[in-house]
Design a protein around this motif. Structure first.
Motif, PDB file in Angstrom:
ATOM      1  N   SER A  17       1.056  -0.926  -0.025  1.00 51.44           N
ATOM      2  CA  SER A  17       0.046  -0.171  -0.019  1.00 51.44           C
ATOM      3  C   SER A  17       0.785   1.246  -0.179  1.00 51.44           C
ATOM      4  CB  SER A  17      -0.842   0.107   1.153  1.00 51.44           C
ATOM      5  OG  SER A  17      -1.727   1.004   1.108  1.00 51.44           O
ATOM      6  N   SER A  18       0.858   1.948  -1.255  1.00 53.57           N
ATOM      7  CA  SER A  18       1.792   3.099  -1.208  1.00 53.57           C
ATOM      8  C   SER A  18       1.541   4.265  -0.255  1.00 53.57           C
ATOM      9  CB  SER A  18       1.371   3.919  -2.596  1.00 53.57           C
ATOM     10  OG  SER A  18       1.647   2.851  -3.847  1.00 53.57           O
ATOM     11  N   GLN A  19       2.508   4.864  -0.045  1.00 52.78           N
ATOM     12  CA  GLN A  19       2.475   6.275   1.021  1.00 52.78           C
ATOM     13  C   GLN A  19       1.489   7.087   0.445  1.00 52.78           C
ATOM     14  OE1 GLN A  19       6.218   8.563   0.679  1.00 52.78           O
ATOM     15  NE2 GLN A  19       5.612   9.836   2.642  1.00 52.78           N
ATOM     16  N   PRO A  20       0.537   7.408   1.708  1.00 56.90           N
ATOM     17  CA  PRO A  20      -0.596   7.886   1.333  1.00 56.90           C
ATOM     18  C   PRO A  20      -0.411   9.576   0.770  1.00 56.90           C
ATOM     19  CG  PRO A  20      -0.953   6.826   3.359  1.00 56.90           C
ATOM     20  CD  PRO A  20       0.436   6.629   2.880  1.00 56.90           C
ATOM     21  N   SER A  21       0.567  10.208   1.064  1.00 57.05           N
ATOM     22  CA  SER A  21       0.940  11.493   0.541  1.00 57.05           C
ATOM     23  C   SER A  21       1.274  11.241  -0.987  1.00 57.05           C
ATOM     24  CB  SER A  21       1.834  12.198   1.273  1.00 57.05           C
ATOM     25  OG  SER A  21       2.987  11.627   1.328  1.00 57.05           O
ATOM     26  N   LEU A  22       1.860  10.299  -1.349  1.00 58.89           N
ATOM     27  CA  LEU A  22       2.333  10.106  -2.821  1.00 58.89           C
ATOM     28  C   LEU A  22       1.095   9.609  -3.593  1.00 58.89           C
ATOM     29  CD1 LEU A  22       4.395   9.732  -5.061  1.00 58.89           C
ATOM     30  CD2 LEU A  22       4.779   7.692  -4.354  1.00 58.89           C
ATOM     31  N   MET A  23       0.117   8.831  -2.812  1.00 59.63           N
ATOM     32  CA  MET A  23      -1.013   8.668  -3.636  1.00 59.63           C
ATOM     33  C   MET A  23      -1.648   9.876  -3.788  1.00 59.63           C
ATOM     34  SD  MET A  23      -2.048   5.289  -1.369  1.00 59.63           S
ATOM     35  CE  MET A  23      -3.509   4.885  -2.246  1.00 59.63           C
ATOM     36  N   ALA A  24      -2.058  10.717  -2.667  1.00 60.09           N
ATOM     37  CA  ALA A  24      -2.701  11.874  -2.955  1.00 60.09           C
ATOM     38  C   ALA A  24      -2.220  12.893  -4.125  1.00 60.09           C
ATOM     39  CB  ALA A  24      -2.737  12.669  -1.527  1.00 60.09           C
ATOM     40  N   MET A  25      -1.003  12.928  -4.233  1.00 59.34           N
ATOM     41  CA  MET A  25      -0.351  13.778  -5.143  1.00 59.34           C
ATOM     42  C   MET A  25      -0.570  13.433  -6.603  1.00 59.34           C
ATOM     43  SD  MET A  25       2.574  14.029  -7.438  1.00 59.34           S
ATOM     44  CE  MET A  25       3.785  12.880  -6.896  1.00 59.34           C
ATOM     45  N   MET A  26      -0.509  11.769  -6.783  1.00 59.57           N
ATOM     46  CA  MET A  26      -0.732  11.142  -7.570  1.00 59.57           C
ATOM     47  C   MET A  26      -2.216  11.361  -8.333  1.00 59.57           C
ATOM     48  SD  MET A  26       1.777   7.727  -7.659  1.00 59.57           S
ATOM     49  CE  MET A  26       1.162   6.927  -9.247  1.00 59.57           C
ATOM     50  N   LEU A  27      -3.130  11.067  -7.478  1.00 60.63           N
ATOM     51  CA  LEU A  27      -4.584  11.350  -7.924  1.00 60.63           C
ATOM     52  C   LEU A  27      -4.824  12.718  -8.118  1.00 60.63           C
ATOM     53  CD1 LEU A  27      -6.019   9.075  -4.822  1.00 60.63           C
ATOM     54  CD2 LEU A  27      -5.982   8.589  -7.326  1.00 60.63           C
ATOM     55  N   ALA A  28      -4.209  13.626  -7.340  1.00 61.89           N
ATOM     56  CA  ALA A  28      -4.409  15.137  -7.858  1.00 61.89           C
ATOM     57  C   ALA A  28      -3.870  15.515  -9.160  1.00 61.89           C
ATOM     58  CB  ALA A  28      -3.824  15.886  -6.749  1.00 61.89           C
ATOM     59  N   GLU A  29      -2.966  14.786  -9.450  1.00 64.60           N
ATOM     60  CA  GLU A  29      -2.133  15.248 -10.818  1.00 64.60           C
ATOM     61  C   GLU A  29      -2.984  14.225 -11.969  1.00 64.60           C
ATOM     62  OE1 GLU A  29      -0.033  17.252 -11.868  1.00 64.60           O
ATOM     63  OE2 GLU A  29       0.790  17.824  -9.846  1.00 64.60           O
ATOM     64  N   LEU A  30      -3.685  13.453 -11.533  1.00 70.49           N
ATOM     65  CA  LEU A  30      -4.424  12.798 -12.826  1.00 70.49           C
ATOM     66  C   LEU A  30      -5.589  13.492 -13.135  1.00 70.49           C
ATOM     67  CD1 LEU A  30      -4.343   9.874 -13.729  1.00 70.49           C
ATOM     68  CD2 LEU A  30      -6.267   9.170 -12.010  1.00 70.49           C
ATOM     69  N   HIS A  31      -6.165  14.747 -12.461  1.00 69.10           N
ATOM     70  CA  HIS A  31      -6.856  15.690 -12.984  1.00 69.10           C
ATOM     71  C   HIS A  31      -8.352  14.959 -13.325  1.00 69.10           C
ATOM     72  CE1 HIS A  31      -3.625  18.809 -14.224  1.00 69.10           C
ATOM     73  NE2 HIS A  31      -3.572  18.372 -12.872  1.00 69.10           N
ATOM     74  N   VAL A  32      -8.794  14.180 -12.096  1.00 72.77           N
ATOM     75  CA  VAL A  32     -10.091  13.629 -12.559  1.00 72.77           C
ATOM     76  C   VAL A  32     -11.304  14.488 -12.595  1.00 72.77           C
ATOM     77  CG1 VAL A  32     -11.690  11.739 -11.639  1.00 72.77           C
ATOM     78  CG2 VAL A  32      -9.247  11.378 -11.659  1.00 72.77           C
ATOM     79  N   THR A  33     -12.320  14.654 -13.212  1.00 74.88           N
ATOM     80  CA  THR A  33     -13.289  15.164 -13.388  1.00 74.88           C
ATOM     81  C   THR A  33     -14.509  14.125 -13.325  1.00 74.88           C
ATOM     82  OG1 THR A  33     -13.506  15.127 -15.836  1.00 74.88           O
ATOM     83  CG2 THR A  33     -12.350  16.946 -14.836  1.00 74.88           C
ATOM     84  N   ASP A  34     -15.732  14.839 -12.794  1.00 74.27           N
ATOM     85  CA  ASP A  34     -16.836  13.879 -12.539  1.00 74.27           C
ATOM     86  C   ASP A  34     -17.432  13.208 -13.928  1.00 74.27           C
ATOM     87  OD1 ASP A  34     -16.895  15.142 -10.243  1.00 74.27           O
ATOM     88  OD2 ASP A  34     -18.543  16.565 -10.451  1.00 74.27           O
ATOM     89  N   GLY A  35     -17.633  12.120 -13.741  1.00 71.39           N
ATOM     90  CA  GLY A  35     -18.019  11.088 -14.909  1.00 71.39           C
ATOM     91  C   GLY A  35     -16.873  10.412 -15.726  1.00 71.39           C
ATOM     92  N   ASP A  36     -15.530  10.816 -15.357  1.00 72.03           N
ATOM     93  CA  ASP A  36     -14.365  10.084 -15.892  1.00 72.03           C
ATOM     94  C   ASP A  36     -14.534   8.578 -15.676  1.00 72.03           C
ATOM     95  OD1 ASP A  36     -13.402  12.408 -16.903  1.00 72.03           O
ATOM     96  OD2 ASP A  36     -11.788  12.682 -15.592  1.00 72.03           O
ATOM     97  N   ARG A  37     -14.206   7.737 -16.522  1.00 69.36           N
ATOM     98  CA  ARG A  37     -13.782   6.339 -16.655  1.00 69.36           C
ATOM     99  C   ARG A  37     -12.296   6.270 -16.366  1.00 69.36           C
ATOM    100  NH1 ARG A  37     -18.005   3.173 -17.448  1.00 69.36           N
ATOM    101  NH2 ARG A  37     -16.665   1.296 -17.932  1.00 69.36           N
ATOM    102  N   VAL A  38     -12.022   5.525 -15.127  1.00 64.87           N
ATOM    103  CA  VAL A  38     -10.544   5.493 -14.833  1.00 64.87           C
ATOM    104  C   VAL A  38     -10.289   3.943 -14.659  1.00 64.87           C
ATOM    105  CG1 VAL A  38      -8.826   6.113 -12.871  1.00 64.87           C
ATOM    106  CG2 VAL A  38     -10.842   7.559 -13.479  1.00 64.87           C
ATOM    107  N   LEU A  39      -9.190   3.742 -15.116  1.00 71.25           N
ATOM    108  CA  LEU A  39      -8.378   2.347 -14.982  1.00 71.25           C
ATOM    109  C   LEU A  39      -7.166   2.431 -14.266  1.00 71.25           C
ATOM    110  CD1 LEU A  39      -7.825  -0.638 -15.920  1.00 71.25           C
ATOM    111  CD2 LEU A  39      -6.721   0.473 -18.163  1.00 71.25           C
TER     112      LEU A  39
END
Length: 324
Positions: free
Chosen positions: A97-119
Motif C-alpha cells: 500500500s503506497s505512501q498516502p501523501s504520494l497517492m494523494a499527489m498522484m490522484l491530484a495530478e490525474l486531474h479526474v473530473t466528474d463522470g470520468d472512467r478510470v483504469l
C-alpha cells in the motif's frame, strides 16, 4: 476496553491526523477535492495485516491480534504516511500500500473530473480504487486490474467491507482492460520499464495517463490511439514492478569511470534509468554535467506510431533517445 469501538475511535482520530499531515505536505494542492476522499475512506480496512521491517526480517502486524496494544499499533501504523508491505513471499515484496501523501499527489495530478472512467493498473489492497470510487461517486466508473488472483480477491473483499464496488479484474495490466474501455484516465501504481501501447489505445483523445517510470512519475496526454506525450513530475517514485507482459526492466549499465558524486546522485541515476542503455554511463554523465544536473520535470516521453523516445526539454530537440 480495547474492543472494536475503541479501535474505530482510534482509527478515526488517526485518519484525521493523516489527512492533516497530507494537507501540510501540499500533495493535493492541484485538486483539493481529494481531502474529503482521504477523510472518508478507512485505510485500516484495506490493510488487515502488514509487515514492518525489523532487525533480521519482518514483523507482522494485524488487526485481530489478541493483545490490545498490538492492535493499537496496527491501527496507528495503518494511518502512518508511509508505504506498507502487504504481501511477502520468500522475503520478496509482492504487493504494498503506497505512501498516502504520494497517492494523494498522484490522484491530484490525474486531474479526474466528474463522470470520468478510470483504469488503475495494480489493484494492491484496493485502497486507491476506493479513493477513486469515492471521488467519482460511482464504483462502475473505476476498474482496477492485477495479475495475481490472490491480490484481486483480497482487494475485492476489502472494497466490499468498506462499501465500494469498482470492477476488480484479474489480468495482465500491461494489456489494459479493453472490455471496459474507453477510459478518460489511466493510473499505474506499479513500476514499468516502458509504456504499454495498449494504454493510449484504450484512452479517449485528451485522456491522461500517469505511471511510474525510471524512478519518476510521467504524465502523458493522449492525442489519439497511437500518440501520447508528456513530462515527468518533480518527485522521485519507487514502486513494486509490474509482473506480466513488458514487466522486465533492463539491467543497469556499469558505472566505471563515473565520479562517485554522480553515481550516488538520485537525479543522475534517474537519467541513467531513463536512457535505458541508449546513453552509456559516460555519455549520460557528460549530459548531466553540461545541463547542470537537470531535474526530472525537464524530461519527457513521446509515443508516436511505432516509435517511442525520451527527451530533455523538447521532444524534437537535440537530447532525445529511443525508449522502446
Amino acid at each position: 476496553m480495547g474492543g472494536h469501538e475503541d479501535l474505530d475511535r482510534l482509527a478515526a482520530s488517526a485518519r484525521a491526523e493523516l489527512v492533516h499531515e497530507i494537507e501540510l505536505s501540499g500533495a493535493w494542492t492541484a485538486d483539493p477535492v481529494w481531502r474529503e476522499a482521504f477523510h472518508a475512506v478507512p485505510r485500516h480496512l484495506f490493510v488487515p495485516y502488514y509487515y514492518v521491517g525489523v532487525r533480521g526480517g519482518y514483523e507482522r502486524r494485524w488487526g485481530e491480534h489478541p493483545d490490545r496494544d498490538a492492535r493499537e499499533r496496527w491501527v496507528r501504523g495503518a494511518y502512518a504516511d508511509a508505504p506498507l508491505a502487504t504481501r511477502m513471499r520468500d522475503g520478496e515484496l509482492l504487493s504494498s500500500s503506497s505512501q498516502p501523501s504520494l497517492m494523494a499527489m498522484m490522484l491530484a495530478e490525474l486531474h479526474v473530473t466528474d463522470g470520468d472512467r478510470v483504469l488503475e493498473i495494480g489493484a494492491g489492497t484496493g485502497y486507491n480504487a476506493a479513493l477513486l470510487a469515492h471521488r467519482l461517486g460511482d464504483g462502475d466508473l473505476v476498474t482496477t486490474v492485477d495479475l495475481d488472483p490472490e491480490i484481486t480477491e483480497s482487494a475485492r473483499r476489502h472494497l466490499t467491507a468498506a462499501g465500494y464496488h469498482p470492477a476488480v479484474v484479474t489480468g495482465d495490466g500491461a494489456r489494459g482492460v479493453p472490455e471496459r474501455a474507453p477510459y478518460d484516465r489511466i493510473l499505474a501504481t506499479c513500476a514499468l520499464p516502458s509504456i504499454p501501447r495498449a494504454w493510449p489505445a484504450q484512452c479517449r483523445p485528451g485522456g491522461r495517463i500517469l505511471t511510474p517510470l525510471a524512478t519518476g512519475l510521467v504524465v502523458l496526454t493522449v492525442r489519439d490511439a497511437e500518440h501520447a506525450e508528456g513530462r515527468f513530475l518533480h518527485t522521485p517514485a519507487y514502486f513494486v514492478p509490474l509482473r506480466g507482459a513488458d514487466g522486465r526492466a533492463p539491467e543497469a549499465p556499469g558505472l566505471g569511470g563515473v565520479p562517485r558524486r554522480a553515481r550516488e546522485n538520485d537525479l543522475f541515476r534517474f537519467l541513467l534509468a531513463l536512457s535505458r542503455g541508449s546513453l552509456d554511463p559516460q555519455e549520460a554523465y557528460a549530459l548531466w554535467e553540461r545541463e547542470d544536473a537537470p531535474r526530472r520535470e525537464r524530461f519527457g516521453i513521446t509515443l508516436r506510431g511505432a516509435r517511442a523516445w525520451a527527451w530533455l526539454d523538447d521532444p524534437e530537440g537535440p537530447y532525445a533517445w529511443p525508449f522502446a
